[in-house]
Design a protein around this motif. Structure first.
Motif, mmCIF file in Angstrom:
data_model
loop_
_atom_site.group_PDB
_atom_site.id
_atom_site.type_symbol
_atom_site.label_atom_id
_atom_site.label_comp_id
_atom_site.label_asym_id
_atom_site.label_seq_id
_atom_site.Cartn_x
_atom_site.Cartn_y
_atom_site.Cartn_z
ATOM 1 N N ILE A 170 0.829 -1.191 0.000
ATOM 2 C CA ILE A 170 0.000 0.000 0.000
ATOM 3 C C ILE A 170 0.869 1.249 0.000
ATOM 4 C CG2 ILE A 170 -1.855 -1.211 1.204
ATOM 5 C CD1 ILE A 170 -1.075 0.161 3.762
ATOM 6 N N ASP A 171 0.235 2.371 -0.341
ATOM 7 C CA ASP A 171 0.902 3.669 -0.344
ATOM 8 C C ASP A 171 0.686 4.289 1.034
ATOM 9 O OD1 ASP A 171 1.609 6.344 -0.576
ATOM 10 O OD2 ASP A 171 0.833 6.547 -2.611
ATOM 11 N N HIS A 172 1.684 4.205 1.895
ATOM 12 C CA HIS A 172 1.521 4.641 3.277
ATOM 13 C C HIS A 172 1.385 6.154 3.405
ATOM 14 C CE1 HIS A 172 2.115 0.788 5.442
ATOM 15 N NE2 HIS A 172 2.706 0.459 4.313
ATOM 16 N N GLU A 173 2.012 6.897 2.527
ATOM 17 C CA GLU A 173 1.851 8.343 2.587
ATOM 18 C C GLU A 173 0.408 8.734 2.264
ATOM 19 O OE1 GLU A 173 4.079 12.329 0.845
ATOM 20 O OE2 GLU A 173 5.202 10.460 1.131
ATOM 21 N N ALA A 174 -0.209 8.026 1.314
ATOM 22 C CA ALA A 174 -1.614 8.287 0.995
ATOM 23 C C ALA A 174 -2.518 7.945 2.175
ATOM 24 C CB ALA A 174 -2.017 7.483 -0.238
ATOM 25 N N VAL A 175 -2.158 6.910 2.926
ATOM 26 C CA VAL A 175 -2.926 6.558 4.127
ATOM 27 C C VAL A 175 -2.903 7.703 5.126
ATOM 28 C CG1 VAL A 175 -2.957 5.061 6.171
ATOM 29 C CG2 VAL A 175 -2.684 4.062 3.891
ATOM 30 N N GLY A 176 -1.702 8.253 5.394
ATOM 31 C CA GLY A 176 -1.593 9.360 6.333
ATOM 32 C C GLY A 176 -2.410 10.561 5.889
ATOM 33 N N ALA A 177 -2.368 10.870 4.596
ATOM 34 C CA ALA A 177 -3.150 11.993 4.084
ATOM 35 C C ALA A 177 -4.643 11.752 4.277
ATOM 36 C CB ALA A 177 -2.833 12.209 2.608
ATOM 37 N N ALA A 178 -5.088 10.514 4.075
ATOM 38 C CA ALA A 178 -6.504 10.191 4.246
ATOM 39 C C ALA A 178 -6.924 10.300 5.705
ATOM 40 C CB ALA A 178 -6.781 8.785 3.716
ATOM 41 N N GLN A 179 -6.062 9.898 6.620
ATOM 42 C CA GLN A 179 -6.374 10.029 8.053
ATOM 43 C C GLN A 179 -6.582 11.497 8.418
ATOM 44 O OE1 GLN A 179 -2.774 7.807 9.206
ATOM 45 N NE2 GLN A 179 -4.072 6.512 10.495
ATOM 46 N N ALA A 180 -5.677 12.358 7.940
ATOM 47 C CA ALA A 180 -5.806 13.788 8.226
ATOM 48 C C ALA A 180 -7.077 14.351 7.601
ATOM 49 C CB ALA A 180 -4.577 14.536 7.717
#
Length: 343
Positions: A170-180
């Motif tokens: 998975i794209d972990h940076e995209a995960v962080g952006a989605a959480q925010a």
């Protein structure tokens, strides 16, 4: 010579003959230096060891020592067995490989780069059919060894970086952006990132970068971080949350790098009389079985671990049978629950 031939040669594993050629001795002398080093003079042993290091040669532990021999083992290297973070991936991967007559050899690096190097070198010495390894960011020597092995290498759990051969994750940076984004969409504005972010846990670091990037894009104040090099657990989450709110009482949204850290964050907020989600929203990563049993239930990101395990097995079998390297992005889901119910 075409590009495909160049790639195949660059991935060919070094042999005793290549070591002997580098040093200018016979194959028998190199073999003797490995089997009975006391029978080879010190300076020559030093030259042979230097050549092996430079060529990323790994001794063959299989009977007969044939350079072309491959076992029915697939080496699987994970960074942690704590809280069974990768258990579902390994279970699915092992089941799928067993159907094709392949056995899993499991190694746990505990996020230690020196241990990762030793374990990878040891696994390669058994001439596995393939190697599956967590992450795409490795110590330099590990990358050199895996590239020099000539074996199929499938990097799991992450796809955001320089890939050795194939990757499923998975794209972990995209995960962080989605959480925010999830918190901001529900009215939270003063956000913090909390959790265990060890030096070699690049996936957590990427999620933290995604959080910071999304907050900056929204024009909000910079994300506040309360992190530790310790392994993630509820006690750590409670301690970090208390430190965070003691220093910055206006925080109204907390993004945790793991569910187990979030459990401790929720405990700290409850003790402080903070209402979740009215006073503070909390979102995490992992969707462990306990996340839906907390009070309030925990919003989190659910990575599709079984899918990663199955697609990794598929990629291993494909590469063993001559298929091309691939990078596969696996879907994930943001699961909104009571801990971010504010609108």
């Amino acid at each position: 010579m075409n590009a495909d031939t160049d790639e195949n040669e660059s991935r060919a594993a070094p042999t005793l003959a290549s070591i002997a050629g580098r040093v200018g001795v016979s194959v028998n002398t190199v073999s003797r230096a490995l089997r009975a080093p006391h029978t080879v003079r010190t300076e020559l042993r030093r030259q042979i060891n230097k050549a092996m290091e430079e060529l990323n040669y790994v001794p063959n532990r299989l009977a007969g020592g044939l350079a072309g021999t491959r076992s029915d083992i697939v080496g699987v290297v994970v960074t942690s067995l704590y809280y069974s973070e990768f258990a579902s991936i390994i279970d699915t991967l092992q089941s799928a490989l067993l159907e094709s007559g392949l056995q899993v050899m499991l190694a746990n690096t505990r996020y230690d780069p020196e241990q990762e190097t030793r374990l990878v070198r040891s696994i390669l010495s058994w001439r596995p059919a393939a190697v599956a390894i967590i992450g795409v960011d490795h110590p330099p020597k590990v990358g050199e060894l895996l590239r020099a092995s000539g074996m199929p290498v499938i990097e799991m759990w992450d796809i955001g970086g320089d890939i050795i051969d194939s990757a499923v994750g998975i794209d972990h940076e995209a995960v962080g952006a989605a959480q925010a984004s999830h918190l901001m969409e529900r009215g939270y504005r003063k956000l913090a990132f909390v959790g265990s972010v060890r030096e070699n846990d690049t996936r957590a670091q990427k999620r933290a970068r995604g959080v910071a990037r999304r907050i900056a894009e929204a024009g909000l104040r910079s994300v506040v971080k309360s992190t530790s090099q310790e392994g993630g657990n509820p006690d750590l989450g409670e301690r970090l949350a208390n430190d965070l709110l003691d220093a910055d009482p206006e925080i109204d949204g907390i993004i945790c790098n793991s569910d187990v850290v979030a459990f401790g964050v929720l405990r700290a907020l409850r003790k402080r009389g903070k209402k979740v989600p009215d006073d503070i929203g909390v979102i995490a990563f992992g969707d462990s079985e306990a996340s839906n049993c907390m009070f309030p239930t925990l919003s989190t990101v659910r990575p599709n671990r079984q899918r990663i395990g199955q697609l990794t097995a598929d990629a291993i079998l494909s590469r063993i049978n001559g298929g091309d390297p691939r990078t596969i992005a696996v879907e994930w889901e943001l699961v909104g629950r009571e801990s971010t119910g504010k609108i």
